[in-house]
Design an enzyme around this catalytic site. Structure first.
Site, PDB file in Angstrom:
ATOM      1  CG  ASP A 146      -1.565  -1.327   1.491  1.00  0.00           C
ATOM      2  OD1 ASP A 146      -1.841  -2.060   0.535  1.00  0.00           O
ATOM      3  OD2 ASP A 146      -1.761  -1.658   2.679  1.00  0.00           O
TER       4      ASP A 146
ATOM      5  CD  GLU B 278      -8.515  -4.036  -0.404  1.00  0.00           C
ATOM      6  OE1 GLU B 278      -9.025  -4.116   0.707  1.00  0.00           O
ATOM      7  OE2 GLU B 278      -7.513  -4.698  -0.740  1.00  0.00           O
TER       8      GLU B 278
ATOM      9  CG  HIS C  57      -3.505  -0.220  -1.419  1.00  0.00           C
ATOM     10  ND1 HIS C  57      -4.356  -0.613  -0.422  1.00  0.00           N
ATOM     11  CD2 HIS C  57      -3.271   1.094  -1.209  1.00  0.00           C
ATOM     12  CE1 HIS C  57      -4.610   0.420   0.375  1.00  0.00           C
ATOM     13  NE2 HIS C  57      -3.973   1.467  -0.107  1.00  0.00           N
TER      14      HIS C  57
END
Length: 327
Positions: A31, A215, A285
């Site tokens: 991330d 996400e 991500h």
């Protein structure tokens, strides 16, 4: 970042330090988000106290001290009893002379989650002004009450300079809420939007995130469009990871965000940006940043040459017909 069923894999990976990739010293990260201060680049990522790296060339990265000391911030331990210092998915922005670092903390396999924010006036750890000041809780999600998850934050300003925080994962999709000008709390009266979602087969009472795998939202403003990047499917499984990034765009920050075929991302739409290739089992991500030499896309990918270890990926963006293409 989600670690459902695979949290121990992610933690072990984060404990590894530096890996050699294609002649460049690249950090093992999850991330990542990048920003430039002067002639140096800084990379923040999921890790114990938030991992921080610095570089002068975007290729060779030096591990810096973590943002938070062990088991901090203390306030999170009261809301997330299982918290031991591992912090997810930071987001870094510079505004009005300060750096704003948003971060997420979550319980295993639940939307027992919080988003916090810390500030600093410089990212140079050698400066006497270097000091992270934590402002505590910004947003909280509670199982059985909220059909969204307070993780993966990203700060974005609209064309009028109004701040918004987009965030979320699984459950009922990705959300966006207007922020107070202080950037440390939600604005009142509250303004909320759902900006991306996938069809799901579970209800609000379900503890596990279910099958609506979307996400890590990140919004980037360019050439009159707001671009929403999101990650589909699953991270944190090494060789079995299925992560990939999709994008849509809108003239308005509230959306709807449409892909190249005109399908709304609130209905599962999205144009593919990056995913599996000859080098990586999966990639996702992401963040997008404007640097002195152009726009860059950063994310992590699960390396086929290193047993699926998550490695940093940095690619320059070419905007073709106002759509991002990675070089």
């Amino acid at each position: 970042m989600k670690k459902y069923g695979f949290i121990f894999f992610s933690i072990l990976i984060c404990l590894r330090s530096i890996a050699q990739t294609d002649g460049d010293t690249l950090p093992i990260v999850h991330d990542p988000v990048m920003i430039q201060e002067g002639n140096k680049y800084y990379l923040f990522s999921t890790g114990w106290g938030i991992d921080l790296f610095s570089s002068s060339d975007k290729k060779h990265w030096k591990k810096e001290a973590s943002v938070f000391p062990k088991d901090q911030p203390a306030w999170a331990q009261k809301l997330i009893p299982s918290f031991k210092g591992h912090i997810w998915a930071p987001d870094i922005s510079f505004h009005n002379g300060q750096y704003y670092l948003y971060y997420a903390i979550s319980a295993f396999a639940k939307n027992t989650s919080v988003i916090g924010v810390a500030t600093n006036t410089t990212l140079d750890s050698h400066s006497p002004k270097y000091k992270w000041i934590d402002h505590g809780l910004v947003l909280q999600s509670i199982p059985g009450k909220d059909d969204w998850n307070a993780i993966d934050p990203n700060l974005i300003f609209d064309e009028k300079g109004t701040p918004w925080l987009d965030f979320g994962s699984f459950w009922n999709g990705l959300k966006m809420v207007q922020m107070d000008p202080s950037l440390t709390k939600i604005a009142t009266p509250e303004k909320w939007y759902t900006i991306a979602a996938r069809e799901r087969s579970f209800g609000i009472a379900d503890t596990l995130p279910g099958d609506a795998a979307v996400e890590a939202p990140f919004i980037f403003h360019k050439n009159g469009y707001f671009y929403l990047f999101v990650s589909f499917d699953y991270c944190c499984r090494g060789e079995k990871s299925t992560y990939h990034v999709k994008v849509g765009r809108s003239k308005s920050i509230e959306g709807p965000y449409l892909d190249e075929n005109g399908k709304s991302m609130a209905d599962g739409g999205g144009t593919e940006v990056i995913g599996a290739d000859e080098r990586f089992y999966a990639a996702g991500h992401n963040a997008v940043v404007n640097l002195s030499d152009g726009d860059y896309f950063v994310c992590h990918g699960y390396d086929r040459k290193d047993n699926g270890a998550p490695k940093l990926i940095i690619k320059k963006i070419s905007w073709q017909n106002d759509w991002p293409t990675l070089k």
